[in-house]
Design a protein around this motif. Structure first.
Motif, PDB file in Angstrom:
ATOM      1  N   ILE A  59     -35.803 120.870  -4.006  1.00 22.91           N
ATOM      2  CA  ILE A  59     -35.590 120.160  -2.910  1.00 22.91           C
ATOM      3  C   ILE A  59     -36.313 119.414  -2.386  1.00 22.91           C
ATOM      4  O   ILE A  59     -37.235 119.468  -1.922  1.00 22.91           O
ATOM      5  CB  ILE A  59     -34.364 121.011  -1.782  1.00 22.91           C
ATOM      6  N   THR A  60     -36.388 118.510  -3.102  1.00 19.13           N
ATOM      7  CA  THR A  60     -37.484 116.689  -1.711  1.00 19.13           C
ATOM      8  C   THR A  60     -36.630 117.150  -0.663  1.00 19.13           C
ATOM      9  O   THR A  60     -35.401 117.032  -0.328  1.00 19.13           O
ATOM     10  CB  THR A  60     -37.425 116.273  -3.101  1.00 19.13           C
ATOM     11  N   ASP A  61     -37.517 116.041   0.113  1.00 19.72           N
ATOM     12  CA  ASP A  61     -37.036 115.592   1.280  1.00 19.72           C
ATOM     13  C   ASP A  61     -36.754 116.554   1.916  1.00 19.72           C
ATOM     14  O   ASP A  61     -35.192 116.450   2.816  1.00 19.72           O
ATOM     15  CB  ASP A  61     -36.482 114.146   1.359  1.00 19.72           C
TER      16      ASP A  61
ATOM     17  N   ASN B  83     -28.672 114.302  -4.659  1.00 14.99           N
ATOM     18  CA  ASN B  83     -29.933 113.903  -5.234  1.00 14.99           C
ATOM     19  C   ASN B  83     -31.394 114.161  -4.499  1.00 14.99           C
ATOM     20  O   ASN B  83     -31.729 113.681  -5.242  1.00 14.99           O
ATOM     21  CB  ASN B  83     -29.313 112.274  -5.100  1.00 14.99           C
ATOM     22  N   ARG B  84     -31.491 115.126  -3.890  1.00 11.04           N
ATOM     23  CA  ARG B  84     -31.821 115.568  -3.307  1.00 11.04           C
ATOM     24  C   ARG B  84     -32.893 116.894  -4.300  1.00 11.04           C
ATOM     25  O   ARG B  84     -34.084 117.430  -4.160  1.00 11.04           O
ATOM     26  CB  ARG B  84     -32.271 115.427  -1.654  1.00 11.04           C
ATOM     27  N   SER B  85     -31.926 117.033  -4.846  1.00 11.33           N
ATOM     28  CA  SER B  85     -32.241 118.602  -5.562  1.00 11.33           C
ATOM     29  C   SER B  85     -32.289 118.741  -7.192  1.00 11.33           C
ATOM     30  O   SER B  85     -31.546 117.866  -7.765  1.00 11.33           O
ATOM     31  CB  SER B  85     -31.314 119.305  -5.354  1.00 11.33           C
ATOM     32  N   ARG B  86     -32.999 119.677  -8.103  1.00 12.12           N
ATOM     33  CA  ARG B  86     -33.317 119.339  -9.271  1.00 12.12           C
ATOM     34  C   ARG B  86     -33.340 120.853  -9.659  1.00 12.12           C
ATOM     35  O   ARG B  86     -34.042 121.096  -9.368  1.00 12.12           O
ATOM     36  CB  ARG B  86     -34.082 118.473  -9.491  1.00 12.12           C
TER      37      ARG B  86
ATOM     38  N   ALA C 283     -39.721 125.605   5.025  1.00 10.38           N
ATOM     39  CA  ALA C 283     -40.321 124.447   5.050  1.00 10.38           C
ATOM     40  C   ALA C 283     -39.901 123.445   6.207  1.00 10.38           C
ATOM     41  O   ALA C 283     -39.082 123.667   6.635  1.00 10.38           O
ATOM     42  CB  ALA C 283     -39.718 123.513   3.786  1.00 10.38           C
ATOM     43  N   ARG C 284     -41.068 122.176   6.004  1.00  5.87           N
ATOM     44  CA  ARG C 284     -41.159 121.306   7.265  1.00  5.87           C
ATOM     45  C   ARG C 284     -39.630 120.104   6.253  1.00  5.87           C
ATOM     46  O   ARG C 284     -40.093 120.157   5.786  1.00  5.87           O
ATOM     47  CB  ARG C 284     -41.663 120.624   8.028  1.00  5.87           C
ATOM     48  N   PRO C 285     -39.070 120.015   8.113  1.00  7.06           N
ATOM     49  CA  PRO C 285     -37.959 118.280   7.111  1.00  7.06           C
ATOM     50  C   PRO C 285     -39.320 117.591   6.673  1.00  7.06           C
ATOM     51  O   PRO C 285     -40.365 117.758   7.166  1.00  7.06           O
ATOM     52  CB  PRO C 285     -37.758 117.776   8.838  1.00  7.06           C
ATOM     53  N   GLY C 286     -38.670 117.438   5.457  1.00  7.02           N
ATOM     54  CA  GLY C 286     -39.175 116.179   4.690  1.00  7.02           C
ATOM     55  C   GLY C 286     -40.134 116.557   3.763  1.00  7.02           C
ATOM     56  O   GLY C 286     -40.730 115.664   2.676  1.00  7.02           O
ATOM     57  N   GLU C 287     -40.165 117.873   3.504  1.00  5.14           N
ATOM     58  CA  GLU C 287     -41.149 118.375   2.494  1.00  5.14           C
ATOM     59  C   GLU C 287     -40.548 118.838   0.914  1.00  5.14           C
ATOM     60  O   GLU C 287     -39.651 118.776   1.497  1.00  5.14           O
ATOM     61  CB  GLU C 287     -41.917 119.876   3.099  1.00  5.14           C
ATOM     62  N   THR C 288     -41.544 119.524  -0.369  1.00  9.92           N
ATOM     63  CA  THR C 288     -40.569 119.621  -1.073  1.00  9.92           C
ATOM     64  C   THR C 288     -41.096 120.968  -1.204  1.00  9.92           C
ATOM     65  O   THR C 288     -41.907 121.462  -0.712  1.00  9.92           O
ATOM     66  CB  THR C 288     -41.157 118.386  -2.603  1.00  9.92           C
ATOM     67  N   VAL C 289     -39.776 121.672  -1.484  1.00 10.48           N
ATOM     68  CA  VAL C 289     -39.950 122.728  -1.451  1.00 10.48           C
ATOM     69  C   VAL C 289     -39.215 123.567  -3.335  1.00 10.48           C
ATOM     70  O   VAL C 289     -37.852 122.601  -3.710  1.00 10.48           O
ATOM     71  CB  VAL C 289     -39.448 124.021  -1.471  1.00 10.48           C
ATOM     72  N   VAL C 290     -39.899 124.718  -4.049  1.00  4.58           N
ATOM     73  CA  VAL C 290     -39.479 124.968  -5.079  1.00  4.58           C
ATOM     74  C   VAL C 290     -38.242 126.425  -5.144  1.00  4.58           C
ATOM     75  O   VAL C 290     -39.755 127.303  -4.271  1.00  4.58           O
ATOM     76  CB  VAL C 290     -40.481 125.001  -6.235  1.00  4.58           C
ATOM     77  N   LEU C 291     -37.399 126.646  -4.956  1.00  5.45           N
ATOM     78  CA  LEU C 291     -36.835 128.451  -5.085  1.00  5.45           C
ATOM     79  C   LEU C 291     -37.156 128.433  -6.274  1.00  5.45           C
ATOM     80  O   LEU C 291     -36.354 128.606  -7.344  1.00  5.45           O
ATOM     81  CB  LEU C 291     -35.637 128.496  -4.364  1.00  5.45           C
TER      82      LEU C 291
END
Length: 249
Positions: A128-130, A117-120, A84-92
């Motif tokens: 993971i967002t941002d 606060n960026r993971s859920r 992922a690029r910095p700032g993107e949202t990724v789902v593992l």
């Protein structure tokens, strides 16, 4: 005389073999399954007269049958590597199923803090967002529903980074015929590829040069090596360059 006890399930008499031996009036159901569900009644029969007395009590037996299975992936093994690029949202992704439904516990051997606060945690993975460079590393998903074996899945997350040149070669004054080694240190992810230009021309085409990773080696400096020398660092996110002057005496 002791009467003979019979049991009925949904109005049908059960065989005497299902009665508990030596315990009058007991019915034993071994390994209860869905077929045993129904209304149970009992009756006492006088073996001499044949008279039968049915008792009014009715037992309603309900069997909730669930096929218990350990965790597994329904369709196919999820990805083991993501970028992922910095700032993107990724789902593992770790979409485990089973009966009962498994719960996921996430950990990492090399990412200090994966809960922030960026993971859920989602039903099917870890979001993971941002995305930031410090998120790069290995993530372990452990699926458990109390039935062995526990399902463990590892995902390696790579955070892409544009190239940056940390240290380029300095301007030099070299005698003709001498050897000269130039270095160009760069970082990025994926690791940048380094290439060189002499006055706009590809340095790898020069018979006097040899390129070794981030180093340009000139075995015997010639007059045509004087001028602008550039090193470039390139990966899939972009390219940067540094230049210097090389003077030949």
């Amino acid at each position: 005389m002791v009467p003979v006890i019979y049991f009925y399930r949904n109005g049908e008499k059960l065989p005497q073999s299902e009665l508990l031996s030596g315990a009058a009036g007991a019915l034993v159901l071994n390994s209860v399954s869905a077929k045993d569900a129904g209304n149970y009644t009992c009756a006492a029969t006088n073996v001499i007269t044949g008279e039968e007395l049915r008792l009014p009590q009715v037992i309603d037996l309900r069997v909730d049958y669930t096929d218990r299975t350990p965790p597994y992936f329904l369709l196919q093994q999820p990805a083991t590597q993501l970028a992922a690029r910095p700032g993107e949202t990724v789902v593992l992704e770790c979409p485990g199923v089973g009966s009962p439904r498994p719960s996921a516990v996430w950990s990492s051997p090399n990412v200090p803090n994966i809960y922030h606060n960026r993971s859920r945690v989602l039903a099917y993975g870890l979001q993971i967002t941002d995305v930031q460079p410090q998120d790069q590393g290995s993530y372990v998903c452990r699926l458990d529903n109390g039935i062995a074996p526990v399902l463990v899945h590892m995902i390696k997350l790579s955070v892409l980074e544009r190239p940056r040149i940390l240290r380029g070669p300095n301007s030099t004054l070299t005698n003709e015929g001498d050897a000269l080694t130039l270095e160009c240190d760069a970082i990025g992810h994926p690791q940048p590829h380094i290439y060189w230009l002499f006055n706009g021309e590809d340095a790898s085409l020069d018979n006097e040069t040899n390129i070794e990773l981030n180093r340009l080696v000139i075995h015997h400096v010639q007059k045509w090596h004087a001028g602008v020398v550039q090193c470039f660092a390139r990966n899939q996110l972009g390219e940067v360059s540094d230049k210097f002057l090389n003077d030949v005496a």
